[in-house]
Enzyme design. Structure first.
Site, PDB file in Angstrom:
ATOM      1  N   GLY A   1       0.817  -1.219   0.000  1.00  0.00           N
ATOM      2  CA  GLY A   1       0.000   0.000   0.000  1.00  0.00           C
ATOM      3  C   GLY A   1       0.842   1.257   0.000  1.00  0.00           C
ATOM      4  O   GLY A   1       0.403   2.322   0.450  1.00  0.00           O
TER       5      GLY A   1
ATOM      6  N   GLY B   1       1.804   2.760  -2.651  1.00  0.00           N
ATOM      7  CA  GLY B   1       1.474   3.603  -3.817  1.00  0.00           C
ATOM      8  C   GLY B   1       2.303   3.313  -5.053  1.00  0.00           C
ATOM      9  O   GLY B   1       2.746   4.239  -5.732  1.00  0.00           O
ATOM     10  N   SER B   2       2.478   2.027  -5.381  1.00  0.00           N
ATOM     11  CA  SER B   2       3.339   1.695  -6.520  1.00  0.00           C
ATOM     12  C   SER B   2       2.761   2.181  -7.853  1.00  0.00           C
ATOM     13  O   SER B   2       3.513   2.617  -8.730  1.00  0.00           O
ATOM     14  CB  SER B   2       3.622   0.194  -6.566  1.00  0.00           C
ATOM     15  OG  SER B   2       2.428  -0.522  -6.516  1.00  0.00           O
ATOM     16  N   SER B   3       1.439   2.157  -8.008  1.00  0.00           N
ATOM     17  CA  SER B   3       0.849   2.602  -9.280  1.00  0.00           C
ATOM     18  C   SER B   3       1.089   4.098  -9.480  1.00  0.00           C
ATOM     19  O   SER B   3       1.467   4.537 -10.573  1.00  0.00           O
ATOM     20  CB  SER B   3      -0.654   2.345  -9.296  1.00  0.00           C
ATOM     21  OG  SER B   3      -0.926   1.022  -8.990  1.00  0.00           O
TER      22      SER B   3
ATOM     23  N   ALA C   1       3.407   5.903  -8.086  1.00  0.00           N
ATOM     24  CA  ALA C   1       4.846   6.153  -8.232  1.00  0.00           C
ATOM     25  C   ALA C   1       5.294   5.847  -9.664  1.00  0.00           C
ATOM     26  O   ALA C   1       6.071   6.616 -10.259  1.00  0.00           O
ATOM     27  CB  ALA C   1       5.630   5.307  -7.224  1.00  0.00           C
TER      28      ALA C   1
ATOM     29  N   ASP D   1      -1.193  10.558  -3.064  1.00  0.00           N
ATOM     30  CA  ASP D   1      -0.059   9.675  -3.347  1.00  0.00           C
ATOM     31  C   ASP D   1       0.758  10.184  -4.541  1.00  0.00           C
ATOM     32  O   ASP D   1       1.988  10.065  -4.572  1.00  0.00           O
ATOM     33  CB  ASP D   1      -0.530   8.225  -3.581  1.00  0.00           C
ATOM     34  CG  ASP D   1      -1.821   8.138  -4.381  1.00  0.00           C
ATOM     35  OD1 ASP D   1      -2.332   9.181  -4.835  1.00  0.00           O
ATOM     36  OD2 ASP D   1      -2.325   7.015  -4.564  1.00  0.00           O
TER      37      ASP D   1
END
Ligand code: MEV
Length: 324
Positions: free
Chosen positions: A109, A111-113, A115, A156
């Site tokens: 969680g 925030g890879s998307s 980022a 994010d």
């Protein structure tokens, strides 16, 4: 002319104000040292190619003229829509090869998307000589998130672009950097991957049922965020911890906490933390605790005994940057 660049962006941790921020209220987010990296290369073959082994996507290819059309695999969505949005907004086009590498699991969680979306925007801005200011990168990356998942406050995206610790509000109308010293923060994963959109929808259903009550909760969270901004900037960890506890109580009323998160939070408090709360959407993901330095080990041990996985996380790190 360079045809290739590598961009690195930080993940994020919500400190105060989750859910309430979706309704235009303020939150406080910090950028974390677990980073996403993307190598982006312009090519002459008229296709978008994505390699993202972290999300099990390899050698994905699509004609640039077909971007956004047809079925898009989950792991490709953010990058594909990011490229499409940037090309459309700035009337540019090229073949592009994107290769992402994450230092953190997408299940945490962090925030890879978001980022990776910001990585691609920044890289294309550099390679196509658009020299977009941070706010432009933020706006087009936030649009991408809304296009893909329909919901989200954009906090994010702000963390990935600007880094540091931010007071964030109202779709990016307010993005204020806070001066914060070393926060004695403990972060622990619950072992459960949360689905943000489902949790945001759950709060929306409560809001629809009794908007007066839920708006009242958001009002209280807004007050907490205001006080937390001062306390964090004053390095007043005791007050910050107490505010975390208050914020957690309100998140419980929003029905986004779980028995596992509650157990980890009460273990942290019982072992001497100033305060603890869930971080992010709830339903799983991580908790955060603020603890006196001499209690770090005890608090970490207690969280572990409650079934949490304590993570090493550096906070307040730099935002999107060119690596090479
Ligand atoms: C999720 O990490 C935080 C939420 O406030 C959603 C959002 O702000 O987009 C629940």
């Amino acid at each position: 002319m360079s045809k290739s660049t590598t961009i690195s962006t930080p993940g994020k941790l919500m400190l105060f104000g989750e859910h309430s921020v979706v309704y235009g209220n303020p939150c406080i987010v910090t950028a974390v040292g677990q980073r996403m990296q993307a190598k982006v290369t312009l090519s002459g073959d008229g296709t978008l190619q994505i390699d993202a082994p972290d999300v099990h996507l390899e050698e994905y290819r699509k004609e640039v003229s077909d971007l956004g059309i047809g079925d898009i695999p989950k792991g490709a969505k953010f990058v594909e829509v990011a490229v499409k949005n940037l090309f459309e907004k700035y009337s540019v086009s090229s073949g592009v090869h994107v290769s992402t590498q994450s230092q953190f699991s997408s299940k945490l969680g962090f925030g890879s998307s978001s980022a990776s979306t910001v990585c691609v925007m920044k890289a294309l801005s550099v390679l196509m000589h658009l020299d977009l200011p941070n706010k432009e990168i933020f706006d087009i990356a936030y649009k991408t998130v809304l296009d893909v998942q329909g919901k989200g406050s954009g906090f994010d995206i702000a963390a990935a672009v600007y880094g540091g610790t931010l007071l964030y509000q109202n779709g990016g109308e307010v993005i204020e950097s806070l001066e914060i010293a070393d926060i004695p923060l403990i972060v622990a994963y619950s072992g459960v991957k949360a689905d943000t959109v489902t949790l945001v929808n759950g709060v929306a259903a409560l809001h629809e049922k009794d908007s007066q009550k839920i708006n009242g909760i958001f009002e209280e969270i807004t007050q907490i965020v205001g006080k937390a901004k001062e306390a964090l900037q004053d390095s007043d960890w005791k007050t910050s911890g107490a505010l975390m506890n208050e914020n957690q109580e309100l998140l419980t009323q929003l029905e986004v906490s779980t028995p596992k998160l509650d157990a980890m939070i009460s273990a942290a408090r019982g072992a001497g933390a100033y305060g603890a709360k869930l971080s992010g959407a709830g339903g799983g993901d991580c908790i955060i605790a603020l603890a006196p330095k001499d209690k770090t080990d005890e608090v970490s041990k207690a969280i572990t005994q409650a079934g949490g996985e304590v993570l090493t996380v550096i906070v307040n790190v730099t935002g999107a940057k060119i690596v090479e």
